[in-house]
Design an enzyme around this catalytic site. Sequence first.
Site, PDB file in Angstrom:
ATOM      1  N   SER A   1       0.840  -1.204   0.000  1.00 25.07           N
ATOM      2  CA  SER A   1       0.000   0.000   0.000  1.00 25.07           C
ATOM      3  C   SER A   1       0.872   1.250   0.000  1.00 25.07           C
ATOM      4  CB  SER A   1      -0.969  -0.042   1.189  1.00 25.07           C
ATOM      5  OG  SER A   1      -1.898   1.009   1.140  1.00 25.07           O
TER       6      SER A   1
ATOM      7  N   HIS B   1      -8.683   1.423  -0.515  1.00 18.68           N
ATOM      8  CA  HIS B   1      -8.513   0.355  -1.503  1.00 18.68           C
ATOM      9  C   HIS B   1      -9.853  -0.252  -1.933  1.00 18.68           C
ATOM     10  CE1 HIS B   1      -4.189   0.579  -1.474  1.00 18.68           C
ATOM     11  NE2 HIS B   1      -4.204   0.560  -0.150  1.00 18.68           N
TER      12      HIS B   1
END
Length: 324
Positions: A90, A200
């Site tokens: 991430s 996300h």
Amino acid sequence: MKDFALLFPGQGAQMPGMARDFADADPEIMDLWKQAEKISGLPLRGLYWDSEDPAMVDTRNLQPGLTVANLSIWTFASRYLTPAAAAGHSLGEYSALAASGALSFKDAMHAVTIRGQLMADADPSGNGAMAAVLKLPLPAVLEAAAEAQELTQELVIVANRNTPAQFVLSGAKNAVAQAAELAKQAGGKVIPLAVSGAFHSPLMAEAAKEMRRVLQGLDWRHPTFPIYCNVNGRAVSDRLALQDIMQEQITSPVLWIDTIEQMRQDGLNSWLELGPKAVVGKMAPAILEAWHKRNAKSPDQAAPAPQIIAVTNLAQAQEFIVNN
């Protein structure tokens, strides 16, 4: 040393005093922190070195703070190490981009500063949520998400695929709560995450639009080693391809299982995690064990032992250099 693939952690790896030992010992690394403060407009050393301020976990501060900490450790390691590849989880993907030269330090810091602001402000109504699901296989978690979405008529997806028994749900608060309850009923353990939105997931679409504009304005270069990307788990070595795929990152699941499996498929079996806390390297053994079971020619075929090393402080970095 050319056989190691780098791993950079994301949110959750922050801690008080992170990378201070590197900066105190090295004027070049101290200058990185000064540059990061100038770019971000934030007192990062005061936040992360001089106190245990609750603001440390605010994603507006955390994203530039953790990125400069990761890159402080990389700056030291880069003098001794030529990596074979890199990946970041991430937020950590921006550290991988900077380490590879695909983005300059300045551009990476600018990007994560804006990213932190966008993600903090993405859900002013507080409708988004995330929850970790442990001890369930992916099909069961996918089933819980699908059933919850049908029951609530709201979005919930499996956003992080971290290990074969560790996943993260992301979506509308009611749908995530329903999926979490179904996961518990199936025997899973659920941990709500303290986040400011449904990261996300498609619910980050507005933030993604602005992030796309930011990324298009950066100076992208071909990386000096391949970057295995969260969006599809595959190696990318082209600057334009990296720019394109990073525009999808904020709304796409983190396919960490796919990333580590693809690295192993491509012949890598040594990883070096660079960050203030060992996080993502600990995920790799379970992924590799499952990958080997699926790919072994016979049940008795032994898996080659992976080498996974975490460097979180200066003493560990010096030990790594001496021993490798």
